[in-house]
Design an enzyme around this catalytic site. Structure first.
Site, mmCIF file in Angstrom:
data_model
loop_
_atom_site.group_PDB
_atom_site.id
_atom_site.type_symbol
_atom_site.label_atom_id
_atom_site.label_comp_id
_atom_site.label_asym_id
_atom_site.label_seq_id
_atom_site.Cartn_x
_atom_site.Cartn_y
_atom_site.Cartn_z
ATOM 1 N N GLU A 46 0.838 -1.216 0.000
ATOM 2 C CA GLU A 46 0.000 0.000 0.000
ATOM 3 C C GLU A 46 0.867 1.259 0.000
ATOM 4 O O GLU A 46 0.506 2.265 -0.611
ATOM 5 C CB GLU A 46 -0.921 0.005 1.228
ATOM 6 C CG GLU A 46 -1.964 -1.111 1.249
ATOM 7 C CD GLU A 46 -3.186 -0.832 0.378
ATOM 8 O OE1 GLU A 46 -3.235 0.222 -0.292
ATOM 9 O OE2 GLU A 46 -4.093 -1.689 0.361
ATOM 10 N N HIS A 53 0.258 7.332 -6.277
ATOM 11 C CA HIS A 53 -0.976 8.133 -6.260
ATOM 12 C C HIS A 53 -0.742 9.569 -5.788
ATOM 13 O O HIS A 53 -1.485 10.467 -6.148
ATOM 14 C CB HIS A 53 -2.054 7.428 -5.443
ATOM 15 C CG HIS A 53 -2.632 6.233 -6.149
ATOM 16 N ND1 HIS A 53 -3.985 5.998 -6.286
ATOM 17 C CD2 HIS A 53 -2.017 5.193 -6.781
ATOM 18 C CE1 HIS A 53 -4.176 4.881 -6.963
ATOM 19 N NE2 HIS A 53 -3.006 4.357 -7.261
ATOM 20 N N SER A 70 0.398 15.991 -1.047
ATOM 21 C CA SER A 70 -0.971 16.541 -1.056
ATOM 22 C C SER A 70 -2.014 15.475 -0.734
ATOM 23 O O SER A 70 -3.055 15.775 -0.146
ATOM 24 C CB SER A 70 -1.292 17.183 -2.415
ATOM 25 O OG SER A 70 -1.330 16.205 -3.430
ATOM 26 N N HIS A 175 3.544 -3.968 -9.754
ATOM 27 C CA HIS A 175 2.430 -4.906 -9.579
ATOM 28 C C HIS A 175 2.909 -6.329 -9.301
ATOM 29 O O HIS A 175 2.102 -7.231 -9.132
ATOM 30 C CB HIS A 175 1.481 -4.843 -10.784
ATOM 31 C CG HIS A 175 0.602 -3.616 -10.768
ATOM 32 N ND1 HIS A 175 -0.315 -3.325 -11.759
ATOM 33 C CD2 HIS A 175 0.492 -2.610 -9.869
ATOM 34 C CE1 HIS A 175 -0.943 -2.194 -11.466
ATOM 35 N NE2 HIS A 175 -0.465 -1.722 -10.333
HETATM 36 C C1 HEM Z 1 -1.742 2.241 -15.600
HETATM 37 C C2 HEM Z 1 -1.349 2.508 -14.392
HETATM 38 C C3 HEM Z 1 -1.909 1.842 -13.173
HETATM 39 C C4 HEM Z 1 -3.178 1.395 -12.914
HETATM 40 C C5 HEM Z 1 -4.386 1.493 -13.811
HETATM 41 C C6 HEM Z 1 -3.150 0.791 -11.596
HETATM 42 C C7 HEM Z 1 -4.239 0.236 -10.969
HETATM 43 C C8 HEM Z 1 -4.212 -0.423 -9.761
HETATM 44 C C9 HEM Z 1 -5.363 -1.007 -9.094
HETATM 45 C C10 HEM Z 1 -6.784 -0.968 -9.609
HETATM 46 C C11 HEM Z 1 -4.921 -1.598 -7.971
HETATM 47 C C12 HEM Z 1 -5.755 -2.341 -6.935
HETATM 48 C C13 HEM Z 1 -6.201 -1.434 -5.815
HETATM 49 C C14 HEM Z 1 -7.144 -2.174 -4.869
HETATM 50 O O1 HEM Z 1 -8.218 -2.586 -5.318
HETATM 51 O O2 HEM Z 1 -6.774 -2.373 -3.694
HETATM 52 C C15 HEM Z 1 -3.507 -1.379 -7.892
HETATM 53 C C16 HEM Z 1 -2.703 -1.828 -6.869
HETATM 54 C C17 HEM Z 1 -1.387 -1.489 -6.745
HETATM 55 N N1 HEM Z 1 -0.663 -0.631 -7.555
HETATM 56 FE FE1 HEM Z 1 -1.237 0.047 -9.355
HETATM 57 N N2 HEM Z 1 -1.879 0.861 -11.104
HETATM 58 C C18 HEM Z 1 -1.092 1.511 -12.012
HETATM 59 C C19 HEM Z 1 0.224 1.844 -11.851
HETATM 60 C C20 HEM Z 1 0.946 1.673 -10.703
HETATM 61 C C21 HEM Z 1 2.238 2.247 -10.437
HETATM 62 C C22 HEM Z 1 3.003 3.134 -11.398
HETATM 63 C C23 HEM Z 1 2.611 1.834 -9.190
HETATM 64 C C24 HEM Z 1 3.858 2.133 -8.405
HETATM 65 C C25 HEM Z 1 4.941 2.621 -8.888
HETATM 66 C C26 HEM Z 1 1.555 0.980 -8.694
HETATM 67 C C27 HEM Z 1 1.599 0.286 -7.514
HETATM 68 C C28 HEM Z 1 0.582 -0.525 -7.045
HETATM 69 C C29 HEM Z 1 0.738 -1.392 -5.906
HETATM 70 C C30 HEM Z 1 1.996 -1.633 -5.100
HETATM 71 C C31 HEM Z 1 -0.520 -1.979 -5.702
HETATM 72 C C32 HEM Z 1 -0.896 -2.994 -4.633
HETATM 73 C C33 HEM Z 1 -1.477 -2.360 -3.393
HETATM 74 C C34 HEM Z 1 -1.810 -3.444 -2.368
HETATM 75 O O3 HEM Z 1 -1.436 -4.597 -2.561
HETATM 76 O O4 HEM Z 1 -2.417 -3.105 -1.368
HETATM 77 N N3 HEM Z 1 0.559 0.923 -9.625
HETATM 78 N N4 HEM Z 1 -3.090 -0.664 -8.993
HETATM 79 MN MN LIG Z 2 -4.134 -3.804 -0.330
#
Ligand code: HEM
Ligand SMILES: [Mn+2]
Ligand SMILES: [Ca+2]
Length: 338
Positions: A46, A53, A70, A175
């Site tokens: 997270e 974000h 922010s 991811h």
């Molecule tokens: C096209 C770009 C991106 C999209 C559409 C996207 C979308 C998402 C979505 C929908 C989730 C799931 C959130 C949830 O339901 O809990 C997620 C999780 C996550 N995203 Fe992305 N993401 C993108 C790019 C990135 C980038 C650039 C990073 C970091 C540099 C990132 C890091 C993460 C991480 C670490 C999670 C996991 C959070 C968790 O396990 O609690 N994402 N992302």
């Molecule tokens: Mn989570």
């Protein structure tokens, strides 16, 4: 080369710049009390998501201060943005740490992300620059990409923040240590690859496999079929892995641990200072721990699958030939909540 180091007032650490000394107690606190003693679990995942974000709230055309904290300072506004669903949890968890240390929210978010990622085997040691002033305004809405956005829209959004399509794919290495809580709210903690605690290249393998099932309910916005029980695939990851503008970059990381580390690190360095005046910042990267190496270096196919399950998309290079893990098809276990 010999670099002059100063002794920190704690009598334990040294630093090339005295300003970095203040980070050691912050690190000890978050490792013990936010990251459960140095794990690569839900709070690290997270915290990494939060670095993105906060930072991506930057636009050459719409405004926004980028990596300025922010999302924490104006959390009443930004956590209500649709794309920030669920981010309120880590925001509220991080606030007390910021309150008890002399550090700005913008610095804390990126520092926590870099320290957190260092707990994940296989991750690169990320850079950390200190010196983000407090944000003076919230980010405009609609700057954070959504999993149901088209590739065209995702590429345009990142371009408007200064990133090319190769850098998008490099950033999506994140991811590999990730799960979704809110895409299918019936199955919180469902990972994007089978190794959510290891910073390996499996995300690039597993998103390229033919989708055959929904791990929970069908019909969720931003979700497409995945290849394994217990694994969730974002529509955006699926599309980027298959679109001709990005599919060869996607495939290029399969089994290429060092390449992925290098390019993720470079893209994260850009992300972490979006909107900031780097000339006013101090390089404290030396404070970030060196991550442990991955347990397995080889990319693999999940048990029960074979190369026919790979949906070759890149037109100019063949997908690397991988071996399946032994045994029958397994399901992926959820990431436990913090
Ligand atoms: C096209 C770009 C991106 C999209 C559409 C996207 C979308 C998402 C979505 C929908 C989730 C799931 C959130 C949830 O339901 O809990 C997620 C999780 C996550 N995203 Fe992305 N993401 C993108 C790019 C990135 C980038 C650039 C990073 C970091 C540099 C990132 C890091 C993460 C991480 C670490 C999670 C996991 C959070 C968790 O396990 O609690 N994402 N992302
Ligand atoms: Mn989570
Ligand atoms: Ca992984």
């Amino acid at each position: 080369a010999l670099t002059k180091r100063v002794a920190c007032a704690d009598g334990i650490h040294t630093a090339t710049n005295e300003a970095c000394c203040a980070l050691f107690p912050v690190m000890d606190d978050i490792q013990a009390n936010l990251f459960d003693g140095g794990e690569c679990g839900e709070d690290v995942h997270e915290s990494l998501r939060l670095t993105f974000h906060d930072a991506i709230g930057f636009s050459f055309t719409e405004g926004g201060g980028g990596a300025d904290g922010s999302i924490i300072i104006f959390s009443d506004i930004e956590t209500n943005f649709h794309a920030n669903i669920g981010i309120d949890e880590i925001v509220e968890e991080q606030k007390p740490f910021i309150a008890r240390h002399n550090i700005t929210p913008g610095d804390f978010i990126q520092f926590a992300g870099a320290v957190g990622v260092s707990n994940c085997p296989g991750a690169p040691q990320l850079e950390f620059l200190l010196g983000r002033p407090p944000a003076t305004a919230p980010s405009p809405d609609l700057l954070v990409p959504e999993p149901f956005d088209t590739v065209t829209s995702i590429i345009a959004r990142f371009a408007d923040a200064g990133f090319n399509s190769s850098e998008i794919i490099a950033l999506l290495s994140s991811h590999t240590v990730a799960a979704a809580d809110h895409v299918d709210p019936t199955i919180p903690g469902t990972p994007f690859d089978s190794t959510p605690f290891t910073f390996d290249t499996q995300i690039f393998v597993e998103v390229q496999l033919r989708g055959t099932l929904f791990p929970g309910t069908g019909g969720n916005q931003g979700e497409v079929e995945s290849p394994l029980e217990g694994e969730l695939r974002l529509q955006s990851d699926s599309s980027l892995a298959r679109d001709s503008r990005t599919n060869c970059d996607w495939q290029s990381f399969v089994g290429e641990q060092v390449k992925m580390q290098t390019q993720f690190k470079a893209a994260m360095s850009k992300l972490a200072v979006l909107g900031q005046d780097v000339s006013q910042m101090v390089d404290c990267s030396e404070v970030i721990p060196v991550p442990p190496p991955p347990v397995t270096l080889e990319a693999f196919l999940p048990a029960g699958l074979d190369m026919n399950d790979i949906e070759q998309a890149c037109a100019t290079a063949a997908f690397p030939i991988l071996t399946a893990q032994p045994g029958p098809v397994t399901s992926v276990a959820p990431v436990p909540p913090s």
